[in-house]
Design an enzyme around this catalytic site. Structure first.
Site, mmCIF file in Angstrom:
data_model
loop_
_atom_site.group_PDB
_atom_site.id
_atom_site.type_symbol
_atom_site.label_atom_id
_atom_site.label_comp_id
_atom_site.label_asym_id
_atom_site.label_seq_id
_atom_site.Cartn_x
_atom_site.Cartn_y
_atom_site.Cartn_z
ATOM 1 N N GLU A 183 0.926 -1.189 0.079
ATOM 2 C CA GLU A 183 -0.033 -0.201 -0.067
ATOM 3 C C GLU A 183 0.773 1.220 -0.021
ATOM 4 O O GLU A 183 2.153 0.952 0.525
ATOM 5 C CB GLU A 183 -0.849 -0.018 1.147
ATOM 6 C CG GLU A 183 -1.965 -0.999 1.316
ATOM 7 C CD GLU A 183 -2.836 -1.229 2.382
ATOM 8 O OE1 GLU A 183 -2.679 -0.346 3.250
ATOM 9 O OE2 GLU A 183 -3.676 -1.993 2.742
ATOM 10 N N HIS A 233 -8.085 1.328 2.036
ATOM 11 C CA HIS A 233 -7.733 0.875 3.512
ATOM 12 C C HIS A 233 -8.654 1.727 4.238
ATOM 13 O O HIS A 233 -8.198 2.422 5.148
ATOM 14 C CB HIS A 233 -6.518 0.799 3.704
ATOM 15 C CG HIS A 233 -5.875 -0.094 4.844
ATOM 16 N ND1 HIS A 233 -4.972 -0.664 4.939
ATOM 17 C CD2 HIS A 233 -6.883 -0.473 5.911
ATOM 18 C CE1 HIS A 233 -4.891 -1.529 6.106
ATOM 19 N NE2 HIS A 233 -6.104 -1.123 6.693
#
Length: 630
Positions: free
Chosen positions: A490, A513
């Protein structure tokens, strides 16, 4: 022979949090239509005088003239100022009591209101040196006693000179007139007091900044309420942690540095060297290398549910307690999961995109109700079990699989194996933790076992699901719809690019997220995690720590608390107690808890003991960390 120490303390914005004449103006001018303008003018004149931009006597004359005050206003002023005594002075009564013969209040304020306040806190009236109001026949304040040394320019140095103090003189204040004592050669050191106001010009002249009386007493090695000044505790918060957490730590007195993004391992290893409290979310990896560089680290706060981004074993060996927020964002994640189940079952992601492209595709093809469908939940913990309740309330049949035996909520049914759940569920939602054993839990083999047309959701951890296998099964139609909120890799921040093999696939929801990213969840986390860290630092309690033995301790009262963290080896508690006995120390209370790695011993003792005992306890075999609290 050690010299006697004398302490010269200012009143306005030092002993109290405010400038008294500013408050008196608010009282005296409350019915005046020009109140706001007059009060601001007084404050501006005060600041000019405090920073040396205007002679003191001129400052005083101008302020008294604007006040239009009367003697009858003083009782209310005393009441208000009494409630505004600086917190660090209120808690350090032991220092004032012990050194009352050596403490002097020297102020350019007025005895008329200073004496009634400081006397309540143990300061001797005859040790208060300040100006005096002049009143007319109607008791209006019309001026001040111009014969008083402190009404004149450079009055404080002249007053100290008259006291003829034989010893070391230390000045604690916030203004230029306080610095003048040191400038005149009449003080050993000048401490700029910044608990209430920070004047950069004064700091430039100071020998030392004192953000609180605790800091001053710590540097002087004198009796104090806190064993360690909180202003020396540095907190580093990464990844845009909610401002509520920032404010809570600042209110506790910590230095707080905020960084908007995550950090790489090398960046964090450098930044953490003098940090006592680290706050992170999900992107920052707290590795063994990072922890080796953490010379002062006491606690790590994970402002989220998971802690797999932290090397808990290395933190434990370092004596660093880790806290998270196991419940604070549960509801937010569950609501997102339920919303995405409905959207994917109705094939809404594709229809929404087509509408933005100008395509009107009104059709029931590929759209289904969730009522009567079977939801399979992998991981029946805090999130999985709550999702179970909400899903059942909207008509779904719920089954779950967990490695541990878990009590079913409502009408949910446990599955004997993961394979059974995969084969019999219309919708599958993953809610497992990030332990290494769960890596690639769902791959090609598991997708093959699923029903054709299954809806698949992962809001847990990025490394749980084989992304390439998921992509292939979406493309071949095995999976009707998918939602992914977490990814194996990420971006460190919103400024970094995102890439994934899942981009552009049909009926697929990709979110950054944000499962726990609601204002309610972030506010809850911002309150919960700092509270646990503050409690640990202040009392030693480790309630809700994810790596330390959990101990809830009583509030410390009239005692000192020794906190000893050590390797879990036989006989260490006996070694600790033998040292205490050797020094003739009686134990008021003792608490011990261990896990496989460390022992955590808390011992409460009377305040009177020799400092040598601390040196001896730090040398006990297996010692990882030792702290004293009071």
């Amino acid at each position: 022979m050690q010299q006697t120490k004398y302490f010269i303390i200012d009143f306005d914005s030092t002993f109290t949090q405010v400038e008294a004449l500013d408050v008196l103006a608010e009282i005296a001018l409350k019915d005046n239509e020009n109140q706001a303008k007059a009060i601001q003018e007084i404050k501006d004149i005060t600041d000019q005088g405090m920073e040396g931009g205007m002679s003191f006597r001129e400052s005083l004359k101008r302020r008294v003239k604007i006040l239009q005050a009367n003697k009858k206003h003083l009782p209310e002023l005393v009441d208000r100022l009494s409630s505004l005594v600086s917190p660090s002075f209120k808690r350090n009564t032991e220092f004032i009591e012990k050194y009352k013969e050596q403490i002097f209040i020297v102020s350019n304020g007025f005895k008329d209101f200073i004496v009634p306040i400081v006397k309540k806190h143990g300061i001797k009236e005859e040790h208060v040196f300040a100006n005096e109001f002049k009143y007319d026949n109607s008791e209006n304040i019309v001026g001040f006693n111009e014969d008083n040394i402190l009404s004149s320019n450079n009055g404080k140095p002249r007053q100290i000179e008259n006291l003829k103090l034989n010893g070391e003189v230390f000045v604690l204040g916030d203004g230029y007139t306080d610095y003048e004592i040191k400038k005149a050669g009449l003080a050993h050191k000048f401490y700029a007091f910044t608990e209430n106001v920070r004047r950069e010009k004064i700091l430039d002249e100071a020998d030392h900044e004192a953000p609180s009386l605790d800091e001053f007493l710590f540097t002087q090695k004198l009796e104090r309420a806190h064993s360690y000044p909180k202003n020396r505790i540095k907190a580093l918060l990464l990844e845009n942690i909610h401002e509520g957490a920032v404010n809570k730590l600042k209110q506790e007195g910590y230095q707080v540095e905020v960084h908007p993004a995550g950090m790489t391992e090398d960046e964090l290893a450098e930044a953490i060297k003098d940090v006592s409290v680290l706050g992170i979310r999900s992107k920052t990896q707290v590795t063994e290398k990072v922890l080796k560089n953490a010379k002062r680290l006491l606690a790590v706060g994970a402002f989220c549910i998971g802690t797999n981004q932290i090397d808990l074993k290395a933190a434990l060996h370092k004596g660093v307690a880790v806290f998270n927020a196991p419940f604070s964002n549960t509801r937010s994640v569950v609501e997102l999961a339920l919303a995405e189940i409905i959207m994917l079952m109705r094939n809404l992601p594709d229809k929404i995109m087509q509408m933005h492209q100008g395509k009107w595709n009104k059709s029931a093809s590929g759209s289904f109700e969730i009522r009567g469908k079977t939801l399979g939940i992998i991981g029946y913990g805090k999130i999985g079990s709550q999702l179970s309740v909400l899903a059942e309330s909207v008509g779904m049949n719920v089954q779950y699989f967990d490695l541990e035996e878990k009590l079913a909520l409502g009408n949910a049914n446990p599955c004997p194996t993961l394979e059974h759940l995969l084969q019999s569920s219309d919708v599958i939602s993953v809610h497992v933790d990030g332990r290494e054993e769960n890596k690639w839990m769902i791959g090609s083999k598991e997708f093959d076992l699923m029903k054709d047309g299954v809806v698949f959701i992962n809001l847990s951890r990025g490394h749980i699901v084989d992304i390439e296998a998921l992509r292939k099964n979406i493309e071949r139609g095995k999976i009707h719809g998918a939602s992914v909120d977490v990814f194996p890799e990420e971006p460190l921040s919103n400024d970094h690019p995102f890439e994934s093999p899942l981009m552009g696939l049909r009926n697929t929801i990709l979110t950054p997220h944000v499962g726990g990213s609601t204002l309610e969840a972030q506010e809850n986390i911002a309150d919960f995690v700092p509270s646990k860290i503050i409690e640990y630092i202040n009392t030693g309690s480790t309630t809700n720590s994810v790596n330390f033995p959990n101990i809830t301790l009583p509030t410390l009262s009239q005692a000192h608390r020794f906190i000893h963290i050590h390797r879990n080896e036989p006989g260490i508690l006996a070694d600790i107690n033998n040292i205490l006995a050797k020094h003739g120390i009686n134990i008021g209370g003792q608490y011990l808890k261990t896990n496989d790695t460390i022992g955590y011993v808390i011992t409460d003792i009377d305040k009177n003991y020799q400092e040598d005992v601390i040196k001896d306890l730090k040398l006990v075999r297996g010692t990882i960390r030792f702290r004293v609290l009071y």
